[in-house]
Enzyme design. Sequence first.
Site, PDB file in Angstrom:
ATOM      1  CB  SER A  56      -2.142  -6.441  -3.835  1.00  0.00           C
ATOM      2  OG  SER A  56      -1.068  -5.602  -3.523  1.00  0.00           O
TER       3      SER A  56
HETATM    4  N1  SAH Z   1       0.984  -4.990   0.608  1.00  0.00           N
HETATM    5  C1  SAH Z   1      -0.248  -4.237   0.421  1.00  0.00           C
HETATM    6  C2  SAH Z   1      -0.255  -3.387  -0.831  1.00  0.00           C
HETATM    7  C3  SAH Z   1       0.469  -2.166  -0.566  1.00  0.00           C
HETATM    8  S1  SAH Z   1       0.322  -0.850  -1.730  1.00  0.00           S
HETATM    9  C4  SAH Z   1      -1.438  -5.180   0.480  1.00  0.00           C
HETATM   10  O1  SAH Z   1      -1.354  -6.141   1.209  1.00  0.00           O
HETATM   11  O2  SAH Z   1      -2.455  -4.926  -0.143  1.00  0.00           O
HETATM   12  C5  SAH Z   1       2.002  -0.302  -1.582  1.00  0.00           C
HETATM   13  C6  SAH Z   1       2.373   0.353  -0.285  1.00  0.00           C
HETATM   14  O3  SAH Z   1       3.756   0.670  -0.361  1.00  0.00           O
HETATM   15  C7  SAH Z   1       1.654   1.684  -0.017  1.00  0.00           C
HETATM   16  O4  SAH Z   1       0.981   1.621   1.201  1.00  0.00           O
HETATM   17  C8  SAH Z   1       2.786   2.707  -0.014  1.00  0.00           C
HETATM   18  O5  SAH Z   1       2.591   3.748   0.915  1.00  0.00           O
HETATM   19  C9  SAH Z   1       3.979   1.840   0.378  1.00  0.00           C
HETATM   20  N2  SAH Z   1       5.293   2.383   0.024  1.00  0.00           N
HETATM   21  C10 SAH Z   1       5.655   3.082  -1.077  1.00  0.00           C
HETATM   22  N3  SAH Z   1       6.960   3.394  -1.034  1.00  0.00           N
HETATM   23  C11 SAH Z   1       7.454   2.888   0.136  1.00  0.00           C
HETATM   24  C12 SAH Z   1       8.750   2.862   0.746  1.00  0.00           C
HETATM   25  N4  SAH Z   1       9.832   3.438   0.191  1.00  0.00           N
HETATM   26  N5  SAH Z   1       8.883   2.232   1.928  1.00  0.00           N
HETATM   27  C13 SAH Z   1       7.823   1.639   2.533  1.00  0.00           C
HETATM   28  N6  SAH Z   1       6.577   1.619   2.002  1.00  0.00           N
HETATM   29  C14 SAH Z   1       6.388   2.234   0.811  1.00  0.00           C
END
Ligand code: SAH
Length: 211
Positions: A56
Site C-alpha cells: 500500500s
Molecule cells: N497490507 C498490505 C497490502 C496488501 S494488498 C501492505 O501492508 O502493503 C491486499 C492483500 O489482500 C493481497 O496480498 C491479497 O492477496 C490479499 N487478499 C485478497 N483477498 C483476501 C482474502 N479473502 N483473505 C485474505 N487475504 C486476501
Amino acid sequence: MNIDQLLNELRREGIRDERVLDAIASIPRELFVPEAQQPYAYENRALPIDCGQTISQPYIVALMSEALKLQGDESVLEIGTGCGYQAAVLSRLAGRVTTIERWEELSQQAQKRLTELEIDNVTFLVGDGSVELSTEERFDAIIVTAAAPALPDAYRKQLKDPGRIIIPIGEESTQSLMLYQLKNGEWKTTHLGGCRFVKLIGKNAWQPFAD
Ligand code: SAH
C-alpha cells in the site's frame, strides 16, 4: 525520496499522530518490496509485490493506522497481509496483531521479514479473510487492506464494543475508505476519502475463494 522526506510528505498531507509517524519511521519499507522496487521504497505510492499484489501507499497506511486510534494494548485483525508492511507498522501501535492472507507464499515471506525485525506480537494466518475466523476471537480493531463490494457481516461479528473497522468499499477502479465505529451497540459510519486497493477475493467478497 528518503524516509525523512516521506515523513514530511505524510505530515503535509495531514497525518498528525506522532505514534503513527514514529511507527512508520521505525519500519524499513525497502525490506518489504522486491529488489527491483527498492529504489522507490520511500516514494509515497503503492508498489508491485509478488503474486500480482501491491504494497500500500505509505499515506494510506498512515491514514488507516491513524483512524484506528490505537493506544498500545489493543488486539487488531488485519485482512490482507500482503508483504507484511502494514502489519509491521501496526505491531508498534497495538498490543497484538493477527493478519490473514490468501496467498501462503506472501504470508511466509511476510513472516520471515517480521522475524528479521524481531517483531513478535503478530500472528500469521492463511485463508479466506472475508469469512469469520474459526477462533471466534473478538478484536478491538479490524483493518481490511483489500477492497470489498460491501462490509462483510463477519467483521461486525468479530469486533468488540467499542471497536473500529476500516475498509475500502467499492468497484475495482474506485473505492471509498470507510470507517465503521461501534459504541454502546450503535454503529457510526464515516467516509475518509477515495482510494484504490486490490480486490478482496473470498466467499463474502468478490468471487468464491477457490485456491
Ligand atoms: N497490507 C498490505 C497490502 C496488501 S494488498 C501492505 O501492508 O502493503 C491486499 C492483500 O489482500 C493481497 O496480498 C491479497 O492477496 C490479499 N487478499 C485478497 N483477498 C483476501 C482474502 N479473502 N483473505 C485474505 N487475504 C486476501
